[in-house]
Design a protein around this motif. Structure first.
Motif, PDB file in Angstrom:
ATOM      1  N   THR A  16      27.363  25.967  55.678  1.00  0.00           N
ATOM      2  CA  THR A  16      27.462  26.218  57.123  1.00  0.00           C
ATOM      3  C   THR A  16      28.901  26.531  57.506  1.00  0.00           C
ATOM      4  OG1 THR A  16      25.599  24.750  57.563  1.00  0.00           O
ATOM      5  CG2 THR A  16      27.048  25.264  59.408  1.00  0.00           C
ATOM      6  N   ALA A  17      29.833  25.736  56.961  1.00  0.00           N
ATOM      7  CA  ALA A  17      31.246  25.981  57.236  1.00  0.00           C
ATOM      8  C   ALA A  17      31.687  27.312  56.631  1.00  0.00           C
ATOM      9  CB  ALA A  17      32.088  24.837  56.677  1.00  0.00           C
ATOM     10  N   ALA A  18      31.156  27.617  55.431  1.00  0.00           N
ATOM     11  CA  ALA A  18      31.517  28.887  54.785  1.00  0.00           C
ATOM     12  C   ALA A  18      31.012  30.070  55.584  1.00  0.00           C
ATOM     13  CB  ALA A  18      30.953  28.918  53.361  1.00  0.00           C
ATOM     14  N   LEU A  19      29.801  29.967  56.110  1.00  0.00           N
ATOM     15  CA  LEU A  19      29.256  31.046  56.926  1.00  0.00           C
ATOM     16  C   LEU A  19      30.104  31.286  58.164  1.00  0.00           C
ATOM     17  CD1 LEU A  19      25.485  30.152  56.578  1.00  0.00           C
ATOM     18  CD2 LEU A  19      26.491  32.344  55.918  1.00  0.00           C
ATOM     19  N   GLU A  32      36.534  41.598  51.990  1.00  0.00           N
ATOM     20  CA  GLU A  32      36.600  41.030  50.648  1.00  0.00           C
ATOM     21  C   GLU A  32      36.809  39.520  50.712  1.00  0.00           C
ATOM     22  OE1 GLU A  32      36.874  40.290  46.608  1.00  0.00           O
ATOM     23  OE2 GLU A  32      35.968  41.943  47.708  1.00  0.00           O
ATOM     24  N   SER A  33      37.681  39.066  51.582  1.00  0.00           N
ATOM     25  CA  SER A  33      37.916  37.626  51.714  1.00  0.00           C
ATOM     26  C   SER A  33      36.663  36.910  52.205  1.00  0.00           C
ATOM     27  CB  SER A  33      39.077  37.367  52.681  1.00  0.00           C
ATOM     28  OG  SER A  33      40.290  37.877  52.162  1.00  0.00           O
ATOM     29  N   ALA A  34      35.935  37.527  53.126  1.00  0.00           N
ATOM     30  CA  ALA A  34      34.695  36.926  53.627  1.00  0.00           C
ATOM     31  C   ALA A  34      33.689  36.796  52.492  1.00  0.00           C
ATOM     32  CB  ALA A  34      34.117  37.774  54.750  1.00  0.00           C
ATOM     33  N   TYR A  35      33.591  37.843  51.669  1.00  0.00           N
ATOM     34  CA  TYR A  35      32.653  37.774  50.543  1.00  0.00           C
ATOM     35  C   TYR A  35      33.041  36.663  49.566  1.00  0.00           C
ATOM     36  CZ  TYR A  35      29.508  39.258  46.851  1.00  0.00           C
ATOM     37  OH  TYR A  35      28.516  39.279  45.902  1.00  0.00           O
ATOM     38  N   LYS A  40      31.931  31.614  46.743  1.00  0.00           N
ATOM     39  CA  LYS A  40      32.328  30.275  46.285  1.00  0.00           C
ATOM     40  C   LYS A  40      31.370  29.206  46.803  1.00  0.00           C
ATOM     41  CE  LYS A  40      37.267  31.339  45.852  1.00  0.00           C
ATOM     42  NZ  LYS A  40      38.625  31.115  46.428  1.00  0.00           N
ATOM     43  N   ALA A  41      30.844  29.412  47.996  1.00  0.00           N
ATOM     44  CA  ALA A  41      29.913  28.438  48.566  1.00  0.00           C
ATOM     45  C   ALA A  41      28.565  28.457  47.858  1.00  0.00           C
ATOM     46  CB  ALA A  41      29.727  28.709  50.056  1.00  0.00           C
ATOM     47  N   ASP A  42      28.172  29.614  47.335  1.00  0.00           N
ATOM     48  CA  ASP A  42      26.861  29.737  46.686  1.00  0.00           C
ATOM     49  C   ASP A  42      26.978  30.730  45.526  1.00  0.00           C
ATOM     50  OD1 ASP A  42      24.147  29.575  46.148  1.00  0.00           O
ATOM     51  OD2 ASP A  42      23.604  31.044  47.674  1.00  0.00           O
ATOM     52  N   PRO A  43      27.678  30.345  44.447  1.00  0.00           N
ATOM     53  CA  PRO A  43      27.974  31.298  43.371  1.00  0.00           C
ATOM     54  C   PRO A  43      26.738  31.781  42.615  1.00  0.00           C
ATOM     55  CG  PRO A  43      28.613  29.074  42.737  1.00  0.00           C
ATOM     56  CD  PRO A  43      28.268  29.018  44.196  1.00  0.00           C
ATOM     57  N   LYS A  44      25.663  30.994  42.601  1.00  0.00           N
ATOM     58  CA  LYS A  44      24.456  31.378  41.860  1.00  0.00           C
ATOM     59  C   LYS A  44      23.363  31.928  42.784  1.00  0.00           C
ATOM     60  CE  LYS A  44      25.239  28.148  38.057  1.00  0.00           C
ATOM     61  NZ  LYS A  44      24.660  27.042  37.232  1.00  0.00           N
ATOM     62  N   ASP A  45      23.709  32.187  44.016  1.00  0.00           N
ATOM     63  CA  ASP A  45      22.771  32.781  44.986  1.00  0.00           C
ATOM     64  C   ASP A  45      21.481  31.974  45.089  1.00  0.00           C
ATOM     65  OD1 ASP A  45      24.560  34.863  45.531  1.00  0.00           O
ATOM     66  OD2 ASP A  45      23.804  36.061  43.862  1.00  0.00           O
ATOM     67  N   PRO A  48      19.225  31.290  50.636  1.00  0.00           N
ATOM     68  CA  PRO A  48      18.904  32.567  51.280  1.00  0.00           C
ATOM     69  C   PRO A  48      19.874  32.982  52.369  1.00  0.00           C
ATOM     70  CG  PRO A  48      16.906  31.303  50.938  1.00  0.00           C
ATOM     71  CD  PRO A  48      18.052  30.399  50.568  1.00  0.00           C
ATOM     72  N   GLU A  49      20.229  32.055  53.244  1.00  0.00           N
ATOM     73  CA  GLU A  49      21.082  32.443  54.365  1.00  0.00           C
ATOM     74  C   GLU A  49      22.445  32.942  53.896  1.00  0.00           C
ATOM     75  OE1 GLU A  49      22.423  30.838  58.793  1.00  0.00           O
ATOM     76  OE2 GLU A  49      21.280  29.547  57.440  1.00  0.00           O
ATOM     77  N   VAL A  50      22.985  32.279  52.860  1.00  0.00           N
ATOM     78  CA  VAL A  50      24.295  32.684  52.351  1.00  0.00           C
ATOM     79  C   VAL A  50      24.180  34.034  51.631  1.00  0.00           C
ATOM     80  CG1 VAL A  50      26.207  32.091  50.815  1.00  0.00           C
ATOM     81  CG2 VAL A  50      25.074  30.302  52.151  1.00  0.00           C
ATOM     82  N   PHE A  51      23.144  34.177  50.806  1.00  0.00           N
ATOM     83  CA  PHE A  51      23.008  35.452  50.088  1.00  0.00           C
ATOM     84  C   PHE A  51      22.782  36.615  51.044  1.00  0.00           C
ATOM     85  CE2 PHE A  51      20.613  38.841  48.078  1.00  0.00           C
ATOM     86  CZ  PHE A  51      21.513  39.194  47.087  1.00  0.00           C
ATOM     87  N   LEU A  52      21.962  36.401  52.065  1.00  0.00           N
ATOM     88  CA  LEU A  52      21.701  37.494  53.005  1.00  0.00           C
ATOM     89  C   LEU A  52      22.972  37.910  53.745  1.00  0.00           C
ATOM     90  CD1 LEU A  52      18.243  36.367  54.411  1.00  0.00           C
ATOM     91  CD2 LEU A  52      18.706  38.331  52.918  1.00  0.00           C
ATOM     92  N   GLN A  53      23.882  36.945  53.988  1.00  0.00           N
ATOM     93  CA  GLN A  53      25.148  37.313  54.614  1.00  0.00           C
ATOM     94  C   GLN A  53      26.028  38.079  53.634  1.00  0.00           C
ATOM     95  OE1 GLN A  53      25.590  37.122  57.747  1.00  0.00           O
ATOM     96  NE2 GLN A  53      27.640  38.012  57.701  1.00  0.00           N
TER      97      GLN A  53
END
Length: 390
Positions: A16-19, A32-35, A40-45, A48-53
């Motif tokens: 949530t903080a990473a998003l 690039e920094s946002a990606y 780092k928050a979800d390296p293995k995908d 869903p919410e993090v990957f979709l972002q």
């Protein structure tokens, strides 16, 4: 006995903080920094919410792509834009991501998270629009994937004006005008300020022979567009719609506005000639001349001009126009050959074989220098020479 249903995934506390941090960086064009924050928050995908972002960053802001499986990102400097840099070489970070595969894995774990269907449709729609990648699928297959996945998302109230627009667009480019109407209307209901939804709805209604219904949307598109070429397209469509509704003055006004934005546009010049010939206007010759001068060696141009005059039974006027160009035409075999050919054809229509014959001969001489022997024009010339033989 309890039936447990898988629910859409919720974000982990850290993600949530990473998003939020990634959204802030995205707003500052630090793509690039946002990606990197999200990766780092979800390296293995796994979320869903993090990957979709992450997918959104890749699709919206990539500068180079490798088969739509690799996406180059960069933190933009002040004044830089994605539009300026896209497709140009530079110092970028390339991210190799098989988006359909990752979404497929997430769908197995979260089968009721229909945001994933929307994310997959977003991917295929962007692929269609950039004409890159996915060489194992035809355009029709890609468009069907766009429709299928967006419609599943829409069935669960997960859509926005662009996703509904994309469904309408997919139907429209597959010649399914009737199916495109409802999603385009929905897109407009969600965002009435997006001009291309209005433009494509007007186009669909034009295809369905409903010019009166199409006109307000074409007007709105014309008013909302700021890019000159798009505004000219909308004006040209309005000219066509007014012509179909027997409103020549309004049609002429809109086509002239399109020409102010695109003075050399073939379709607009052809439309102005049609209106002038239909009115038997003294300006017809001037419009025909402008159309002719775009490319005096274009067979389609000759055919269009002749057809426009023919539709109004003005054979003599067409012959007079083309004959008037003989002394001014470029001295190239194709330009001279086509001009003499059409002058000959028109004189045959006017029952003047003696006048037609030398033009058939001239056409044959010039076209032999640039055309293959199996060109259908030679068969017509052969018949013309036989019919005009003294």
């Amino acid at each position: 006995m309890l039936l447990v249903l898988a629910q859409p995934a919720s974000s982990q506390p850290g993600s949530t903080a990473a998003l939020a941090q990634a959204a802030k960086l995205e707003g500052s064009k630090k793509y690039e920094s946002a990606y990197q924050i999200l990766d780092k928050a979800d390296p293995k995908d796994q979320q869903p919410e993090v990957f979709l972002q992450k997918e959104k960053l890749l699709l919206d802001y990539y500068l180079l792509t490798l088969g739509f499986r690799g996406f180059a990102l960069k933190d933009l400097a002040p004044g830089e834009t994605v539009e300026q840099l896209r497709g140009k070489e530079g110092n970028y970070n390339m991210h190799l991501v098989d988006i359909p595969q990752r979404i497929g894995q997430l769908k197995k774990r979260f089968p009721q998270d229909y945001r994933l269907h929307k994310g997959l449709a977003d991917y295929y729609y962007q692929m269609v629009m950039c004409h890159c990648g996915q060489g194992d699928k035809t355009d029709a297959e890609l468009l069907n994937l766009v429709v299928k996945n967006y419609e599943q998302a829409h069935a669960h109230q997960l859509g926005d004006f662009m996703s509904h627009y994309a469904v309408g667009y997919a139907h429209l480019v597959q010649n399914q005008a009737q199916l495109s109407v409802a999603p385009l209307e929905k897109s407009i209901a969600l965002n009435p300020q997006y001009p291309t939804s209005h433009y494509n709805l007007a186009y669909a209604l034009l295809q369905l022979q409903k010019p009166a219904e199409a006109t307000p949307h074409a007007q709105t598109a014309f008013q909302l567009y700021t890019e000159p070429d798009l505004k000219a397209d909308a004006a040209r469509m309005l000219g066509q719609l007014y012509s179909q509704q027997q409103q020549p003055a309004e049609a002429r006004k809109m086509v002239q506005q399109s020409l102010e934005l695109q003075p050399q546009n073939y379709a607009s010049l052809r439309s102005m000639l049609e209106l002038a010939v239909a009115d038997r206007s003294s300006e017809a010759t001037a419009w025909a001349t402008r159309l002719y001068q775009l490319n005096p060696a274009d067979d389609q141009m000759f055919s269009d001009i002749m057809d426009i005059y023919q539709a109004q039974n003005q054979w003599a006027e067409a012959e007079s126009f083309f004959s008037g160009q003989v002394a001014k035409a470029p001295n190239t075999p194709e330009a001279q050959g086509l001009l003499h050919f059409y002058v000959a054809i028109l004189n045959m229509q006017l029952k003047r074989p003696k006048v037609a014959r030398p033009h058939f001969l001239a056409a044959q001489t010039h076209l032999k220098k640039v055309s293959k022997p199996d060109n259908p024009l030679f068969q017509t010339i052969k018949r013309g020479l036989a019919e005009t033989k003294p």
